[in-house]
Design a protein around this motif. Structure first.
Motif, PDB file in Angstrom:
ATOM      1  N   GLN A 291       0.836  -1.205   0.000  1.00 38.05           N
ATOM      2  CA  GLN A 291       0.000   0.000   0.000  1.00 38.05           C
ATOM      3  C   GLN A 291       0.874   1.259   0.000  1.00 38.05           C
ATOM      4  O   GLN A 291       0.606   2.218  -0.752  1.00 38.05           O
ATOM      5  N   VAL A 292       1.921   1.251   0.808  1.00 38.55           N
ATOM      6  CA  VAL A 292       2.822   2.399   0.878  1.00 38.55           C
ATOM      7  C   VAL A 292       3.595   2.566  -0.428  1.00 38.55           C
ATOM      8  O   VAL A 292       3.757   3.684  -0.937  1.00 38.55           O
ATOM      9  N   ASN A 293       4.077   1.468  -0.991  1.00 36.18           N
ATOM     10  CA  ASN A 293       4.806   1.537  -2.259  1.00 36.18           C
ATOM     11  C   ASN A 293       3.936   2.112  -3.369  1.00 36.18           C
ATOM     12  O   ASN A 293       4.399   2.926  -4.190  1.00 36.18           O
ATOM     13  N   ALA A 294       2.672   1.707  -3.385  1.00 36.13           N
ATOM     14  CA  ALA A 294       1.752   2.222  -4.409  1.00 36.13           C
ATOM     15  C   ALA A 294       1.519   3.717  -4.209  1.00 36.13           C
ATOM     16  O   ALA A 294       1.453   4.482  -5.191  1.00 36.13           O
ATOM     17  N   PHE A 295       1.411   4.147  -2.952  1.00 40.54           N
ATOM     18  CA  PHE A 295       1.221   5.576  -2.669  1.00 40.54           C
ATOM     19  C   PHE A 295       2.428   6.392  -3.129  1.00 40.54           C
ATOM     20  O   PHE A 295       2.278   7.448  -3.744  1.00 40.54           O
ATOM     21  N   LEU A 296       3.615   5.898  -2.838  1.00 42.38           N
ATOM     22  CA  LEU A 296       4.825   6.629  -3.213  1.00 42.38           C
ATOM     23  C   LEU A 296       4.997   6.711  -4.729  1.00 42.38           C
ATOM     24  O   LEU A 296       5.635   7.644  -5.237  1.00 42.38           O
ATOM     25  N   LYS A 297       4.413   5.759  -5.446  1.00 43.89           N
ATOM     26  CA  LYS A 297       4.463   5.807  -6.905  1.00 43.89           C
ATOM     27  C   LYS A 297       3.473   6.830  -7.459  1.00 43.89           C
ATOM     28  O   LYS A 297       3.649   7.348  -8.556  1.00 43.89           O
ATOM     29  N   ARG A 298       2.418   7.128  -6.647  1.00 42.32           N
ATOM     30  CA  ARG A 298       1.407   8.086  -7.095  1.00 42.32           C
ATOM     31  C   ARG A 298       1.829   9.537  -6.845  1.00 42.32           C
ATOM     32  O   ARG A 298       1.213  10.457  -7.379  1.00 42.32           O
ATOM     33  N   THR A 299       2.804   9.733  -5.980  1.00 48.08           N
ATOM     34  CA  THR A 299       3.211  11.080  -5.630  1.00 48.08           C
ATOM     35  C   THR A 299       4.728  11.170  -5.535  1.00 48.08           C
ATOM     36  O   THR A 299       5.384  10.186  -5.175  1.00 48.08           O
ATOM     37  N   ASP A 300       5.258  12.340  -5.841  1.00 48.32           N
ATOM     38  CA  ASP A 300       6.697  12.540  -5.673  1.00 48.32           C
ATOM     39  C   ASP A 300       6.973  13.500  -4.510  1.00 48.32           C
ATOM     40  O   ASP A 300       8.064  14.031  -4.374  1.00 48.32           O
ATOM     41  N   LYS A 301       5.962  13.701  -3.646  1.00 45.96           N
ATOM     42  CA  LYS A 301       6.077  14.654  -2.540  1.00 45.96           C
ATOM     43  C   LYS A 301       6.848  14.084  -1.358  1.00 45.96           C
ATOM     44  O   LYS A 301       7.492  14.822  -0.608  1.00 45.96           O
ATOM     45  N   PHE A 302       6.791  12.754  -1.182  1.00 52.73           N
ATOM     46  CA  PHE A 302       7.342  12.130   0.030  1.00 52.73           C
ATOM     47  C   PHE A 302       8.492  11.180  -0.277  1.00 52.73           C
ATOM     48  O   PHE A 302       8.565  10.610  -1.363  1.00 52.73           O
ATOM     49  N   THR A 303       9.321  10.998   0.728  1.00 54.39           N
ATOM     50  CA  THR A 303      10.342   9.963   0.684  1.00 54.39           C
ATOM     51  C   THR A 303      10.150   9.049   1.884  1.00 54.39           C
ATOM     52  O   THR A 303       9.767   9.499   2.971  1.00 54.39           O
ATOM     53  N   LEU A 304      10.389   7.764   1.701  1.00 54.33           N
ATOM     54  CA  LEU A 304      10.219   6.787   2.781  1.00 54.33           C
ATOM     55  C   LEU A 304      11.452   6.787   3.677  1.00 54.33           C
ATOM     56  O   LEU A 304      12.563   6.537   3.213  1.00 54.33           O
ATOM     57  N   LEU A 305      11.247   7.055   4.956  1.00 50.98           N
ATOM     58  CA  LEU A 305      12.354   7.056   5.915  1.00 50.98           C
ATOM     59  C   LEU A 305      12.545   5.696   6.567  1.00 50.98           C
ATOM     60  O   LEU A 305      13.673   5.233   6.758  1.00 50.98           O
ATOM     61  N   SER A 306      11.438   5.055   6.925  1.00 46.81           N
ATOM     62  CA  SER A 306      11.539   3.764   7.607  1.00 46.81           C
ATOM     63  C   SER A 306      10.202   3.050   7.555  1.00 46.81           C
ATOM     64  O   SER A 306       9.153   3.668   7.355  1.00 46.81           O
ATOM     65  N   GLN A 307      10.244   1.755   7.749  1.00 48.66           N
ATOM     66  CA  GLN A 307       9.030   0.964   7.932  1.00 48.66           C
ATOM     67  C   GLN A 307       9.361  -0.218   8.814  1.00 48.66           C
ATOM     68  O   GLN A 307      10.477  -0.740   8.787  1.00 48.66           O
ATOM     69  N   LYS A 308       8.403  -0.598   9.621  1.00 46.95           N
ATOM     70  CA  LYS A 308       8.634  -1.665  10.586  1.00 46.95           C
ATOM     71  C   LYS A 308       7.337  -2.414  10.834  1.00 46.95           C
ATOM     72  O   LYS A 308       6.248  -1.832  10.755  1.00 46.95           O
ATOM     73  N   SER A 309       7.460  -3.707  11.108  1.00 47.20           N
ATOM     74  CA  SER A 309       6.274  -4.512  11.402  1.00 47.20           C
ATOM     75  C   SER A 309       6.519  -5.406  12.597  1.00 47.20           C
ATOM     76  O   SER A 309       7.666  -5.737  12.930  1.00 47.20           O
ATOM     77  N   TRP A 310       5.439  -5.769  13.243  1.00 48.74           N
ATOM     78  CA  TRP A 310       5.471  -6.666  14.391  1.00 48.74           C
ATOM     79  C   TRP A 310       4.419  -7.755  14.164  1.00 48.74           C
ATOM     80  O   TRP A 310       3.396  -7.529  13.516  1.00 48.74           O
ATOM     81  N   THR A 311       4.662  -8.939  14.687  1.00 45.92           N
ATOM     82  CA  THR A 311       3.706 -10.042  14.624  1.00 45.92           C
ATOM     83  C   THR A 311       3.560 -10.637  16.022  1.00 45.92           C
ATOM     84  O   THR A 311       4.345 -10.301  16.930  1.00 45.92           O
ATOM     85  N   PRO A 312       2.599 -11.530  16.217  1.00 48.59           N
ATOM     86  CA  PRO A 312       2.484 -12.190  17.515  1.00 48.59           C
ATOM     87  C   PRO A 312       3.756 -12.915  17.950  1.00 48.59           C
ATOM     88  O   PRO A 312       3.938 -13.177  19.142  1.00 48.59           O
ATOM     89  N   LEU A 313       4.641 -13.215  17.005  1.00 49.09           N
ATOM     90  CA  LEU A 313       5.917 -13.831  17.373  1.00 49.09           C
ATOM     91  C   LEU A 313       6.792 -12.874  18.170  1.00 49.09           C
ATOM     92  O   LEU A 313       7.734 -13.300  18.848  1.00 49.09           O
ATOM     93  N   ASP A 314       6.494 -11.585  18.095  1.00 50.29           N
ATOM     94  CA  ASP A 314       7.217 -10.581  18.874  1.00 50.29           C
ATOM     95  C   ASP A 314       6.595 -10.374  20.251  1.00 50.29           C
ATOM     96  O   ASP A 314       6.999  -9.478  20.993  1.00 50.29           O
ATOM     97  N   GLY A 315       5.583 -11.177  20.560  1.00 52.43           N
ATOM     98  CA  GLY A 315       4.938 -11.070  21.867  1.00 52.43           C
ATOM     99  C   GLY A 315       3.881  -9.992  21.934  1.00 52.43           C
ATOM    100  O   GLY A 315       3.555  -9.507  23.023  1.00 52.43           O
TER     101      GLY A 315
END
Length: 328
Positions: A291-315
């Motif tokens: 979803q974020v990649n598609a958004f960044l392709k639609r606009t040249d206003k932003f640059t991606l600084l970071s992304q992070k995810s968590w799952t139940p394996l992380d408690g």
């Protein structure tokens, strides 16, 4: 119930006997569901590897495998277990040590979690939390540890104005307000979802202003805009197990469309050099990275600084956050 028989290796013929109040004997396709049960129970370190035992709709299994190819089975199993009760220590009112001691006066034992410096996990008497002194005076708030870690990942320290664009009940607004001197504004397309925010903010002794669309235009632009977008909620399905069966593939596609629209709409409220943060409580890449990649392709206003995810394996529950910044 047939699935439960398979999981617990029960004799279905004894339970489905038709005797007394027992359900009628199985027949036809029902009997076929019990065939080859032993082969379907192959496991690695106690984790069921058969797709039928993931306790998910088939299309959800496909999404989970595509998003987490190395540990999808383990995540699926954890989604069928009871979720822990986590608290956020309100560091604007007390230290985490003080919150822990105050909880102990009501016989509530907690442990600190490494995932976030404000996170506490309830180890005993979780039902007492909402009547405890610590909760009633705003020293702690109910919030999953992963949600707290998500707030930790936001660049809020240098912000003077923050907009929580999809605020809902205000959990993330409260967490940001506890850690920042910024003015916090909460907005939701359905104002009724925000009706408890003033009461919760007063209890926590923080300031959060709920605003409508017209007020956003008046108050903006903002140093940081957070979009905690509506999503499948797959990361928190262990807290609402019915949702993983009620959500249809069509519903999911509608959410993908809605998320894209929210990203487009909210991005205009970010000020020069400001931060645009997109978050979900989803485990699926289509709602997150894609979803974020598609958004960044639609606009040249932003640059991606970071992304992070968590799952139940992380408690914790499953979460995702992307931090973008307006290009200078």
């Amino acid at each position: 119930m047939i699935g439960l028989c398979k999981l617990q290796r029960l004799d279905a013929s004894e339970l489905f006997s038709g005797v007394g109040h027992a359900p009628a004997p199985l027949e036809g396709s029902e009997t076929g569901l019990l065939m080859d049960a032993d082969q379907q129970h192959a496991s690695i370190e106690g984790v069921e590897t058969s797709r039928q035992n993931w306790n998910l709709q088939a299309w959800c299994v496909d999404l989970l495998q595509a998003s987490h190819p190395k540990n999808a089975a383990e995540i699926a199993q954890l989604l069928s277990k009871r979720a822990p009760v986590d608290l956020r220590a309100n560091v604007s009112k007390c230290t985490i040590v003080e919150a822990t001691k105050l909880l102990e006066t009501d016989d509530i034992v907690v442990e600190r979690l490494q995932i976030s410096e404000t996170a506490l996990r309830v180890k005993s008497n979780p039902r007492k939390v909402k009547t405890s002194k610590a909760y009633l005076n705003g020293a702690v708030e109910l919030q999953d540890a992963g949600s707290q870690a998500l707030i930790d990942a936001l660049p809020i320290d240098d912000c003077s104005t923050i907009l929580d664009y999809c605020a809902g009940g205000g959990g993330k607004s409260l967490a940001m307000a506890a850690r920042s001197q910024a003015r916090i504004f909460a907005h939701d397309v359905n104002p009724k979802r925000m009706q408890d925010i003033p009461m919760r903010a007063a209890r926590a002794d923080v300031n959060i202003k709920c605003i409508d669309q017209a007020a956003i235009i008046k108050q903006g632009p903002f140093d940081l805009v957070l979009c905690d977008a509506p999503c499948s909620g797959s990361g928190s399905w262990r807290r609402s197990p019915d949702a993983k069966w009620k959500t249809t593939k069509s519903d999911f596609q509608d959410l993908i469309t809605l998320q894209a629209q929210i990203l487009n709409d909210a991005s205009v409220y970010v000020g020069a050099g400001g931060y645009f943060c997109y978050a979900t409580c989803s485990l699926f890449a289509q709602e997150n990275e894609e979803q974020v990649n598609a958004f960044l392709k639609r606009t040249d206003k932003f640059t991606l600084l970071s992304q992070k995810s968590w799952t139940p394996l992380d408690g914790c529950d499953g979460f995702y956050v992307a931090v973008m910044q307006v290009k200078v």
